[in-house]
Each structure stands twice: as structure tokens, then as C-alpha cells.
Design a protein around this motif. Structure first.
Motif, PDB file in Angstrom:
ATOM      1  N   ARG A  45       0.827  -0.811   0.055  1.00  0.00           N
ATOM      2  CA  ARG A  45      -0.646   0.183  -0.186  1.00  0.00           C
ATOM      3  C   ARG A  45       0.397   1.083   0.040  1.00  0.00           C
ATOM      4  O   ARG A  45       2.059   1.402   0.796  1.00  0.00           O
ATOM      5  CB  ARG A  45      -0.499  -0.057   1.275  1.00  0.00           C
ATOM      6  N   LEU A  46       0.571   1.981  -0.907  1.00  0.00           N
ATOM      7  CA  LEU A  46       1.639   3.718  -0.534  1.00  0.00           C
ATOM      8  C   LEU A  46       0.801   4.023   1.178  1.00  0.00           C
ATOM      9  O   LEU A  46       2.505   5.022   1.045  1.00  0.00           O
ATOM     10  CB  LEU A  46       0.118   4.447  -0.882  1.00  0.00           C
ATOM     11  N   ASP A  47       0.171   3.808   1.905  1.00  0.00           N
ATOM     12  CA  ASP A  47       0.608   4.071   3.118  1.00  0.00           C
ATOM     13  C   ASP A  47       1.298   3.020   4.374  1.00  0.00           C
ATOM     14  O   ASP A  47       0.746   3.090   5.073  1.00  0.00           O
ATOM     15  CB  ASP A  47      -0.593   4.727   3.807  1.00  0.00           C
ATOM     16  N   ASP A  48       1.486   1.656   3.367  1.00  0.00           N
ATOM     17  CA  ASP A  48       2.473   0.560   4.720  1.00  0.00           C
ATOM     18  C   ASP A  48       2.897   0.369   3.691  1.00  0.00           C
ATOM     19  O   ASP A  48       2.205  -0.515   2.644  1.00  0.00           O
ATOM     20  CB  ASP A  48       0.553  -0.275   4.985  1.00  0.00           C
ATOM     21  N   ALA A  49       4.531  -0.573   4.358  1.00  0.00           N
ATOM     22  CA  ALA A  49       5.540  -0.669   3.162  1.00  0.00           C
ATOM     23  C   ALA A  49       5.509  -1.837   3.317  1.00  0.00           C
ATOM     24  O   ALA A  49       5.771  -2.761   2.334  1.00  0.00           O
ATOM     25  CB  ALA A  49       6.823   0.173   3.273  1.00  0.00           C
ATOM     26  N   ARG A  50       4.656  -2.707   4.088  1.00  0.00           N
ATOM     27  CA  ARG A  50       4.449  -4.796   4.298  1.00  0.00           C
ATOM     28  C   ARG A  50       4.306  -4.580   2.851  1.00  0.00           C
ATOM     29  O   ARG A  50       3.416  -4.952   2.139  1.00  0.00           O
ATOM     30  CB  ARG A  50       3.883  -4.897   5.114  1.00  0.00           C
ATOM     31  N   THR A  51       5.001  -6.039   2.237  1.00  0.00           N
ATOM     32  CA  THR A  51       4.686  -7.005   0.908  1.00  0.00           C
ATOM     33  C   THR A  51       3.394  -7.685   0.781  1.00  0.00           C
ATOM     34  O   THR A  51       3.188  -7.971  -0.109  1.00  0.00           O
ATOM     35  CB  THR A  51       5.837  -7.486   0.647  1.00  0.00           C
ATOM     36  N   ASP A  52       3.208  -7.910   1.887  1.00  0.00           N
ATOM     37  CA  ASP A  52       2.031  -9.329   1.981  1.00  0.00           C
ATOM     38  C   ASP A  52       0.790  -8.803   2.168  1.00  0.00           C
ATOM     39  O   ASP A  52      -0.193  -9.360   2.706  1.00  0.00           O
ATOM     40  CB  ASP A  52       2.672 -10.178   3.156  1.00  0.00           C
ATOM     41  N   GLN A  53       0.417  -7.920   1.704  1.00  0.00           N
ATOM     42  CA  GLN A  53      -1.213  -7.116   2.039  1.00  0.00           C
ATOM     43  C   GLN A  53      -2.164  -7.691   0.588  1.00  0.00           C
ATOM     44  O   GLN A  53      -1.937  -8.089  -1.104  1.00  0.00           O
ATOM     45  CB  GLN A  53      -1.146  -5.950   1.925  1.00  0.00           C
TER      46      GLN A  53
END
Ligand code: 6PG
Length: 467
Positions: free
Chosen positions: A452-460
Motif C-alpha cells: 500500500r502507498l501508506d504501508d510498506a509491508r509486502t503481503d497485503q
């Protein structure tokens, strides 16, 4: 008998020219060719230079004629002939003798040979055609630096000069010399294709004859586009055909040949994840050019496409500007690909040094390469698209590139390389792209996950993941 400083195998067009160049620069050279008659003719027509040339009839005689440790240039066709020649040489050589493949080898083959051989081995890219080989080519060396240093002085003596600077340099380890030569050829294809597309717009859109087009190229060669390829395009356009009495260009079949180096560049770019769409478009255009019969069939179905365009809509100055923009973008892509390979293969390639080697002698030599060498020297990691001199030029010319690509599209004039340059420009200047949709699609059908642009985690994942 004094032994020769260097040897050369393969007296075809390029090999003969290179051997004469080496002799002319004061180096004694022994030569050998599979066909002895070729060696004899070469020697007999060498004139004064024959004094520095030792012709030999057998490989054993050739090897014996060389001072040790030997340095032997191979100028044989790329591929199996190189392997066969190396196999034939190896039993005759001593441990320190150096083999130099100066043909247009695929760099993967050069890597393979370097790894497999215990014999010292260099792969060097030589550009400039016969004229360059004879009087000053550009030379891109690859392999262990210490081996380059053994022969670098000879290669720099025979190379083209830009002022005092020789257009011959060590690029880096392994097959990097042949890799840089392949990218050179990819750029060569792209530069040629961009010129051919602009020629097509003048011929089919503006209805200009070959001589008038030649005059335009001559004029462009006085400005920022000054280059060997623009210069020879003017000469090609102006050449008269003695048979037809008209322009030679009109009777040359519109199907381009290719020996594979441009294709290797396109293939390697995909492996590297490098974006070189102008070069790829040029390779594809050559493939399509070969399908003349099929193009004729399609024209019978769809009608002849190129429509007349009036000079007020498409002034030739606009074509010049579009060509400037296309050229900058295609070179930017080539240098970025070299940077990608350098990082991937751990080669530490010196981009400004490569631009400097390309300033003279090679097919893509041009005035712009001097500015590119300066821009890359200031910031080697920066795209040429972002360098102040070239971003200034692109700001002046990208509007013309857009106009020309649009006019070509609206009038049915094929312009794949110009269009690819424009698409590259627009893509690379657009921070917010459209791959969010692709990521959404990938996650929908394969739960590949997105960031997400507002959350850098890769597994969303999207709501479909919960189903
Ligand atoms: C050069 C050229 C040369 C190449 C020819 C033909 O730098 O001197 O690139 O090496 O072999 O230009 O190439 P194509 O047959 O693929 O057009």
C-alpha cells in the motif's frame, strides 16, 4: 629471424584491415589464414607495410614466428569458428600466451571461454567497419586487467583518437568488452531505425525525393545531430544508381539484414530487467522489414497507409527536433542497461569511459557522445534524461517528438522507434503510474500481494482474499 610482437589469425575484411593498421603503427605482426592463398594475396598487396608482416602457412609456423609470451588476435566469425580455432591453437601454446578474440562474440560465449580456459584470454569489441579497422576503430576490452595491460599499448596505438585520447580502453572483467560492444550495436540499430523512420516521413509523408532528403541530412550533420550515421545517411540518399539512372536508395530492397548483436542486446535487456524500448523497437522493425511479401499481402487487404502530409503540419525542423529527442532517449536506455549489467555481474563498468571510447572510430560516433561523456563523468549513476544538458535538450524537443509520433500515427506512417521513445519519456516522467491496477489484478487472481502507498509491508491483500 626477429619474432613478431603480435599475431593475427583470420584475414577476412576486418582481419586484413586490422593487421595492416597494426603494421602501420610500427608493430611487427605475423599472420595466418586457413586458406594460404588469402595470406599470399594479403602479403603481396600490403605494399611498404609488408616489411613488418610475417606471412605463415601453418599454424605451427605462425606460433613459432611470435615473440613470447605470445599475443594472438583472432578475427574469425563468431561462434563455433572461435572455439575451433582456440582448440587448434592450444596444443601449440605456452602457459603465458594470450588469445584475444576480437570478433563480435556473444559475451556469454566469452564468459564461458574465460572460465573454461587456463590459457590467458581477452574478449575485445572492435567497432568501425573495415575503414575503422584499417585506420582507427573504437576498441572495448574485457577480461583480466593485467592481460589488457600487456597489449593495451598496441590496441591504443591502432585505435581512433579523440584529440589526444585513444578510443580504446579496458571496460572490465570477463566478457564485459563484448557486452559493451553488443549494447553499442543495439544503440546502432536504434539510431539507424530512428533515422530510417524520419526518412520515411519525408519520403511518404512530405513526398520528398531522395536527393532533397540527402540535403536535409547534410544540413543536420552541421548541428547537434552531427554523427557518422547522419553523415552516411546523407551520402546514401544522394547516391545515384548507374543502372536505373535514378537514386540508388529507390532500388534498394526494404528488408534489413542483421547478424544478431542487436537481438542479443534486446534479449539480455530482458534478463537484466533493463528498459530499452527504442532498441527493442529497432530490432523488431528489422524482423518485420524481412517480411516484405507478407506486408504486401496486408497492403492488398487494408490499402496503402501512408498519407500525404503538408509541410506546414510537419516542418523538417520538427523532424530534426524529434530525432534529437529520440536519440537522447535511446542512448539513455543503452547506458542504463550497461549500468544494470555492471551491477548484476559485478563489473564496475566506467560509464564515462565507455562514452569516451565511443566518441570516435565506432559506428555510433557523434558529437553528442562528447556531451554524454561529460554528463556521465559528473554523475555516472544518473540517467542521461536527468542530466542538466540533456534534460534541457529534451525539454526543448519532446514536444516535437510527440507531434511527429502523433502525425505519423494519424497518417499511417510506421514509426515504432520514435513512438517507443515517446512512450519511454512519458512513462519515466510520470511518478504515479498505473501498475496499481496490475498489482490489484495479480492479487485478485493469484493472491500475489501488494504494497500500500501508506504501508510498506509486502503481503497485503484485497477483500477477495477473505473468500
Ligand atoms: C561495428 C558494427 C559491426 C556490425 C555491422 C553489421 O560496430 O563496426 O556494429 O560490428 O557487424 O554493423 O551488423 P548487422 O549485420 O547486425 O547490422
Amino acid at each position: 629471424m626477429t619474432k613478431s610482437e603480435i599475431g593475427l589469425i583470420g584475414l577476412g575484411t576486418m582481419g586484413s584491415a586490422l593487421a595492416l593498421n597494426i603494421a602501420e603503427k610500427g608493430h611487427d605482426i605475423a599472420v595466418w589464414n586457413r586458406t594460404t592463398a588469402t595470406t599470399k594475396t594479403f602479403f603481396e598487396t600490403a605494399g611498404d607495410l609488408a616489411a613488418r608482416i610475417t606471412p605463415t602457412e601453418t599454424l605451427k609456423e605462425f606460433v613459432a614466428a611470435l615473440a613470447t609470451p605470445r599475443a594472438i588476435i583472432l578475427m574469425v566469425p563468431a561462434g563455433h569458428p572461435v572455439d575451433d580455432q582456440i582448440d587448434a591453437l592450444l596444443p601449440l601454446l605456452e602457459a603465458e600466451d594470450l588469445i584475444i578474440d576480437a570478433g563480435n562474440a556473444n559475451f556469454h560465449d566469452t564468459n564461458r571461454r574465460m572460465r573454461a580456459l587456463t590459457q590467458p584470454f581477452l574478449g575485445i569489441g572492435v567497432s568501425g567497419g573495415e575503414e575503422g579497422a584499417r585506420h582507427g576503430p573504437a576498441i572495448m576490452g574485457g577480461g583480466p586487467r593485467a592481460l589488457w595491460d600487456r597489449v593495451g599499448h598496441i590496441l591504443q596505438a591502432i585505435a581512433a583518437k579523440h584529440g589526444d585520447s585513444a578510443c580504446a580502453d579496458w571496460m572490465g572483467e570477463e566478457g564485459s568488452g563484448h557486452f559493451v560492444k553488443a549494447v553499442h550495436n543495439g544503440i546502432e540499430y536504434a539510431d539507424m531505425q530512428l533515422i530510417a523512420e524520419v526518412y520515411g516521413l519525408m519520403r511518404d509523408g512530405l513526398g520528398m525525393d531522395a536527393d532533397a532528403i540527402g540535403t536535409i541530412f547534410e544540413g543536420w550533420n552541421e548541428g547537434i545531430l552531427q554523427s557518422y550515421l547522419i553523415e552516411i545517411s546523407g551520402k546514401v540518399a544522394k547516391a545515384q544508381d548507374t543502372q536505373s539512372g535514378g537514386p540508388l536508395l529507390e532500388v534498394i530492397k526494404d528488408s534489413a539484414g542483421q547478424k544478431g548483436t542487436g537481438r542479443w542486446t534486446a534479449i539480455e535487456a530482458q534478463h537484466l530487467g533493463a528498459a530499452i524500448p527504442v532498441i527493442e523497437a529497432a530490432v523488431v522493425a528489422r524482423n518485420m522489414s524481412a517480411r516484405k511479401d507478407q506486408r504486401g499481402d496486408m497492403e492488398a487487404i487494408y490499402g496503402k497507409a501512408p498519407q500525404a502530409i503538408d509541410g506546414a503540419t510537419l516542418p523538417v525542423e520538427m523532424l530534426e527536433q524529434a530525432l534529437i529527442a529520440g536519440k537522447i532517449l535511446c542512448y539513455a536506455q543503452g547506458f542504463e542497461m550497461i549500468a544494470a549489467a555492471s551491477a548484476q555481474f559485478g563489473w564496475s563498468l566506467d560509464l564515462p569511459a565507455i562514452a569516451r571510447v565511443w566518441r570516435e572510430g565506432c559506428i555510433i560516433r557523434s558529437a553528442m557522445l562528447d556531451d554524454m561523456a561529460s554528463a556521465l563523468a559528473q554523475a555516472p549513476d544518473r540517467s542521461l534524461m536527468a542530466a542538466p544538458f540533456f534534460s534541457g535538450k529534451l525539454k526543448e524537443t519532446h514536444g516535437a517528438l510527440r507531434q511527429v509520433a502523433s502525425i505519423a500515427a494519424l497518417n499511417g506512417c510506421p514509426a515504432p522507434a520514435l513512438s517507443a521513445a515517446l512512450a519511454y519519456f512519458d512513462t519515466m516522467r510520470t511518478e504515479r503510474g498505473t501498475a496499481n491496477m496490475i498489482q490489484g489484478q495479480r492479487d485478485f487472481f493469484g493472491l500475489h500481494g501488494f504494497v500500500r502507498l501508506d504501508d510498506a509491508r509486502t503481503d497485503q491483500h484485497g477483500p477477495w482474499a477473505a473468500k
